[in-house]
Design a protein around this motif. Structure first.
Motif, PDB file in Angstrom:
ATOM      1  N   THR A  57       0.865  -1.186   0.000  1.00  0.00           N
ATOM      2  CA  THR A  57       0.000   0.000   0.000  1.00  0.00           C
ATOM      3  C   THR A  57       0.903   1.237   0.000  1.00  0.00           C
ATOM      4  O   THR A  57       2.115   1.124   0.227  1.00  0.00           O
ATOM      5  N   THR A  58       0.302   2.393  -0.206  1.00  0.00           N
ATOM      6  CA  THR A  58       1.072   3.637  -0.134  1.00  0.00           C
ATOM      7  C   THR A  58       1.772   3.719   1.224  1.00  0.00           C
ATOM      8  O   THR A  58       2.942   4.108   1.315  1.00  0.00           O
ATOM      9  N   GLY A  59       1.054   3.325   2.271  1.00  0.00           N
ATOM     10  CA  GLY A  59       1.608   3.402   3.630  1.00  0.00           C
ATOM     11  C   GLY A  59       2.765   2.446   3.855  1.00  0.00           C
ATOM     12  O   GLY A  59       3.790   2.841   4.428  1.00  0.00           O
ATOM     13  N   THR A  60       2.636   1.196   3.403  1.00  0.00           N
ATOM     14  CA  THR A  60       3.736   0.245   3.618  1.00  0.00           C
ATOM     15  C   THR A  60       4.950   0.654   2.788  1.00  0.00           C
ATOM     16  O   THR A  60       6.090   0.551   3.240  1.00  0.00           O
ATOM     17  N   ALA A  61       4.708   1.132   1.588  1.00  0.00           N
ATOM     18  CA  ALA A  61       5.829   1.517   0.717  1.00  0.00           C
ATOM     19  C   ALA A  61       6.566   2.722   1.294  1.00  0.00           C
ATOM     20  O   ALA A  61       7.792   2.799   1.260  1.00  0.00           O
ATOM     21  N   ARG A  62       5.807   3.662   1.874  1.00  0.00           N
ATOM     22  CA  ARG A  62       6.439   4.838   2.489  1.00  0.00           C
ATOM     23  C   ARG A  62       7.337   4.398   3.647  1.00  0.00           C
ATOM     24  O   ARG A  62       8.482   4.819   3.761  1.00  0.00           O
ATOM     25  N   LEU A  63       6.823   3.508   4.464  1.00  0.00           N
ATOM     26  CA  LEU A  63       7.592   3.033   5.618  1.00  0.00           C
ATOM     27  C   LEU A  63       8.857   2.281   5.169  1.00  0.00           C
ATOM     28  O   LEU A  63       9.949   2.519   5.691  1.00  0.00           O
ATOM     29  N   VAL A  64       8.692   1.378   4.216  1.00  0.00           N
ATOM     30  CA  VAL A  64       9.833   0.565   3.784  1.00  0.00           C
ATOM     31  C   VAL A  64      10.879   1.439   3.080  1.00  0.00           C
ATOM     32  O   VAL A  64      12.082   1.262   3.284  1.00  0.00           O
ATOM     33  N   LEU A  65      10.424   2.401   2.282  1.00  0.00           N
ATOM     34  CA  LEU A  65      11.392   3.305   1.645  1.00  0.00           C
ATOM     35  C   LEU A  65      12.130   4.122   2.709  1.00  0.00           C
ATOM     36  O   LEU A  65      13.361   4.185   2.715  1.00  0.00           O
ATOM     37  N   ALA A  66      11.363   4.732   3.613  1.00  0.00           N
ATOM     38  CA  ALA A  66      11.966   5.636   4.601  1.00  0.00           C
ATOM     39  C   ALA A  66      12.893   4.895   5.557  1.00  0.00           C
ATOM     40  O   ALA A  66      13.986   5.372   5.867  1.00  0.00           O
ATOM     41  N   GLU A  67      12.470   3.734   6.033  1.00  0.00           N
ATOM     42  CA  GLU A  67      13.237   3.071   7.100  1.00  0.00           C
ATOM     43  C   GLU A  67      14.242   2.044   6.603  1.00  0.00           C
ATOM     44  O   GLU A  67      15.175   1.713   7.329  1.00  0.00           O
ATOM     45  N   HIS A  68      14.033   1.515   5.401  1.00  0.00           N
ATOM     46  CA  HIS A  68      14.908   0.418   4.978  1.00  0.00           C
ATOM     47  C   HIS A  68      15.620   0.653   3.645  1.00  0.00           C
ATOM     48  O   HIS A  68      16.800   0.365   3.524  1.00  0.00           O
ATOM     49  N   ILE A  69      14.886   1.138   2.647  1.00  0.00           N
ATOM     50  CA  ILE A  69      15.491   1.237   1.307  1.00  0.00           C
ATOM     51  C   ILE A  69      16.381   2.474   1.184  1.00  0.00           C
ATOM     52  O   ILE A  69      17.541   2.375   0.778  1.00  0.00           O
ATOM     53  N   LEU A  70      15.859   3.634   1.551  1.00  0.00           N
ATOM     54  CA  LEU A  70      16.673   4.850   1.401  1.00  0.00           C
ATOM     55  C   LEU A  70      17.971   4.776   2.197  1.00  0.00           C
ATOM     56  O   LEU A  70      19.035   5.146   1.676  1.00  0.00           O
ATOM     57  N   PRO A  71      17.950   4.260   3.456  1.00  0.00           N
ATOM     58  CA  PRO A  71      19.229   4.156   4.182  1.00  0.00           C
ATOM     59  C   PRO A  71      20.256   3.255   3.472  1.00  0.00           C
ATOM     60  O   PRO A  71      21.455   3.424   3.676  1.00  0.00           O
ATOM     61  N   LEU A  72      19.771   2.309   2.641  1.00  0.00           N
ATOM     62  CA  LEU A  72      20.712   1.436   1.911  1.00  0.00           C
ATOM     63  C   LEU A  72      21.385   2.143   0.734  1.00  0.00           C
ATOM     64  O   LEU A  72      22.415   1.682   0.255  1.00  0.00           O
ATOM     65  N   VAL A  73      20.777   3.213   0.249  1.00  0.00           N
ATOM     66  CA  VAL A  73      21.302   3.813  -0.989  1.00  0.00           C
ATOM     67  C   VAL A  73      21.806   5.255  -0.833  1.00  0.00           C
ATOM     68  O   VAL A  73      22.608   5.712  -1.653  1.00  0.00           O
ATOM     69  N   LEU A  74      21.345   5.956   0.195  1.00  0.00           N
ATOM     70  CA  LEU A  74      21.771   7.368   0.330  1.00  0.00           C
ATOM     71  C   LEU A  74      23.272   7.449   0.566  1.00  0.00           C
ATOM     72  O   LEU A  74      23.830   6.685   1.372  1.00  0.00           O
ATOM     73  N   GLY A  75      23.921   8.339  -0.157  1.00  0.00           N
ATOM     74  CA  GLY A  75      25.368   8.510  -0.025  1.00  0.00           C
ATOM     75  C   GLY A  75      26.160   7.509  -0.851  1.00  0.00           C
ATOM     76  O   GLY A  75      27.386   7.557  -0.856  1.00  0.00           O
ATOM     77  N   ARG A  76      25.458   6.613  -1.558  1.00  0.00           N
ATOM     78  CA  ARG A  76      26.183   5.606  -2.345  1.00  0.00           C
ATOM     79  C   ARG A  76      26.174   5.930  -3.834  1.00  0.00           C
ATOM     80  O   ARG A  76      25.365   6.702  -4.318  1.00  0.00           O
ATOM     81  N   ASP A  77      27.111   5.295  -4.545  1.00  0.00           N
ATOM     82  CA  ASP A  77      27.288   5.534  -5.982  1.00  0.00           C
ATOM     83  C   ASP A  77      26.654   4.431  -6.822  1.00  0.00           C
ATOM     84  O   ASP A  77      26.773   3.262  -6.466  1.00  0.00           O
ATOM     85  N   PHE A  78      26.040   4.836  -7.928  1.00  0.00           N
ATOM     86  CA  PHE A  78      25.424   3.865  -8.851  1.00  0.00           C
ATOM     87  C   PHE A  78      25.722   4.248 -10.284  1.00  0.00           C
ATOM     88  O   PHE A  78      25.656   5.424 -10.628  1.00  0.00           O
ATOM     89  N   ASP A  79      26.045   3.258 -11.102  1.00  0.00           N
ATOM     90  CA  ASP A  79      26.259   3.547 -12.521  1.00  0.00           C
ATOM     91  C   ASP A  79      25.317   2.787 -13.431  1.00  0.00           C
ATOM     92  O   ASP A  79      25.238   3.077 -14.623  1.00  0.00           O
ATOM     93  N   THR A  80      24.628   1.785 -12.895  1.00  0.00           N
ATOM     94  CA  THR A  80      23.699   0.979 -13.705  1.00  0.00           C
ATOM     95  C   THR A  80      22.519   0.528 -12.842  1.00  0.00           C
ATOM     96  O   THR A  80      22.587   0.582 -11.612  1.00  0.00           O
ATOM     97  N   GLY A  81      21.490   0.030 -13.503  1.00  0.00           N
ATOM     98  CA  GLY A  81      20.344  -0.549 -12.790  1.00  0.00           C
ATOM     99  C   GLY A  81      20.778  -1.770 -11.986  1.00  0.00           C
ATOM    100  O   GLY A  81      20.269  -2.015 -10.890  1.00  0.00           O
ATOM    101  N   ASP A  82      21.725  -2.540 -12.540  1.00  0.00           N
ATOM    102  CA  ASP A  82      22.218  -3.723 -11.812  1.00  0.00           C
ATOM    103  C   ASP A  82      22.855  -3.315 -10.484  1.00  0.00           C
ATOM    104  O   ASP A  82      22.712  -4.015  -9.481  1.00  0.00           O
TER     105      ASP A  82
END
Ligand code: SMG
Ligand code: MG
Length: 370
Positions: free
Chosen positions: A59-84
């Motif tokens: 749901t919008t609510g579960t996705a907001r929680l998972v992005l805020a608490e789990h996904i964004l902390p995994l990627v913020l400050g990191r480098d990416f060059d491809t989808g892989d």
């Protein structure tokens, strides 16, 4: 390309026409939009999870929680060059694919912009325009459905999909077929039937449908493979396919002959391309599904549909069918030939209209590295 900042918004936008499926009626589009700032490049992703767990668990609510608490902390400050690279960073995350897809799509949009290529080019797209179909919700009567189909055909759409459920199936399909004997026509049940309905579903064989989409349970493949032996209409899977691996298993079991590709359901554009590649190798046609997206998600769908294996018109229709004022522009328009042009500029090809976005925003959060 480093992800320096993220902005998450919950938005709600009135739909021009309420949309009814076997699982309910939507009058507003509520969704999450994600902006990433990456060393000067900005990317946007739309999370297609609905307000409630009707189409899928998210749901919008579960996705907001998972992005805020789990996904964004995994990627913020990191480098990416491809989808892989993004997929590898998210490898620990199970499920929550629509949340993952929003992040990955925003990354790829930013990446494409930073490389001055279109999102379609970045994904390996080959078409300059895509064939457009429409999905028509359940109407109050077969006559109302026929009027709707008539309107969409005169607008130029190439293929018609109608939603069905027990009690709103044969009569509706028969009415449309009587009026339009040769129109490319298909139905989508959104899991409204069981194997016990096999005989009734077999009667749909008389209507020369292109396919029947997801007749059985959202988490089933086995019963679909049994049903496939009892009906002539090709089965297309939507809800039950969450990865290229799921698609492989469904094809091995002969549970479907067509696959609906939705990047939200599959966890992103990269997994969508993998699923497309597998289906292409196995001579299985695919088409791009829709989730009543704003132009942000629609742009990603148009880019994805430009890949060579998307040989059937999808549910990617013109923007004007959905919202009076979208949050991003320009709108996607239907050409006289019933197609939509694939944007050629950098990134997804649409720009967010910040004033409009602010008007429809219910909640806004910002995240930075550390
Ligand atoms: O985006 O025009 C659209 C809707 C396409 O029918 C559509 N989507 O099961 O394929 C499907 C449904 C799921 C979304 S219902 C809100
Ligand atoms: Mg569907």
């Amino acid at each position: 390309m480093r992800i320096e900042r993220a902005e998450l918004r919950v938005v709600s936008i009135p739909l021009i026409h309420p949309f009814e499926t076997s699982f309910g009626r939507e009058s507003e589009k509520t969704c999450l939009l994600l902006r990433l700032d990456c060393e000067g490049a900005v990317g946007w992703g739309e999370c297609v999870a609905m307000s409630g767990p009707w189409y899928s668990e998210e749901t919008t609510g579960t996705a907001r929680l998972v992005l805020a608490e789990h996904i964004l902390p995994l990627v913020l400050g990191r480098d990416f060059d491809t989808g892989d690279d993004v997929c590898r960073a998210l490898a620990r995350v199970r499920g929550n694919r629509m949340a993952q897809a929003a992040l990955e799509t925003a990354c790829l949009d930013a990446l494409a912009r930073s490389q001055s290529v279109s999102l379609a080019q970045l994904l390996g797209g080959v078409r300059t325009e895509i064939e457009s179909g429409v999905s028509i919700g359940i109407q109050e009567s077969p006559e109302a459905l026929v009027r709707n189909v008539e309107r969409e055909l005169s607008a130029g759409y190439k293929r018609i999909k109608i939603k069905i459920k027990p009690g709103a199936d044969h009569e509706y399909v028969r009415a449309v077929r009587r009026e339009f004997p040769h129109v490319p026509l298909m139905v989508d049940a959104n899991s409204a039937y069981t194997l016990a309905d096999a005989d009734r579903l077999a009667e749909l064989d008389h209507f020369a449908l292109m396919m029947i989409e997801q007749p059985l349970a959202h988490d089933d493949v086995l019963d679909h493979s049994i049903l496939a032996g009892r009906i002539k209409t090709p089965i297309c899977l939507d809800e039950s396919v969450h990865s290229a691996e799921d698609a492989r298993k469904a094809l091995d079991l002969e549970a479907c002959r067509v696959v609906n590709i939705k990047s939200g359901r599959l966890g992103g554009l990269t997994e969508s391309v993998r699923t497309h590649d597998l289906c292409l190798k196995r001579a299985t046609p695919v088409w791009c599904g829709g989730m009543l997206e704003t132009n942000i998600g629609r742009a990603a769908n148009v880019a994805l549909s430009s890949l060579p294996g998307f040989t059937l018109p999808g549910d990617v229709a013109a923007s004007a069918r959905y919202f009076e004022h979208d949050v991003a522009l320009p709108n996607f328009e239907l050409t006289l030939g019933g197609t939509i042009a694939v944007p050629e500029g950098p990134g997804s090809g649409v720009e967010v209209d910040t004033r409009r976005l602010d008007q429809v925003t219910l909640l806004r959060e910002e995240f930075t590295a550390g």
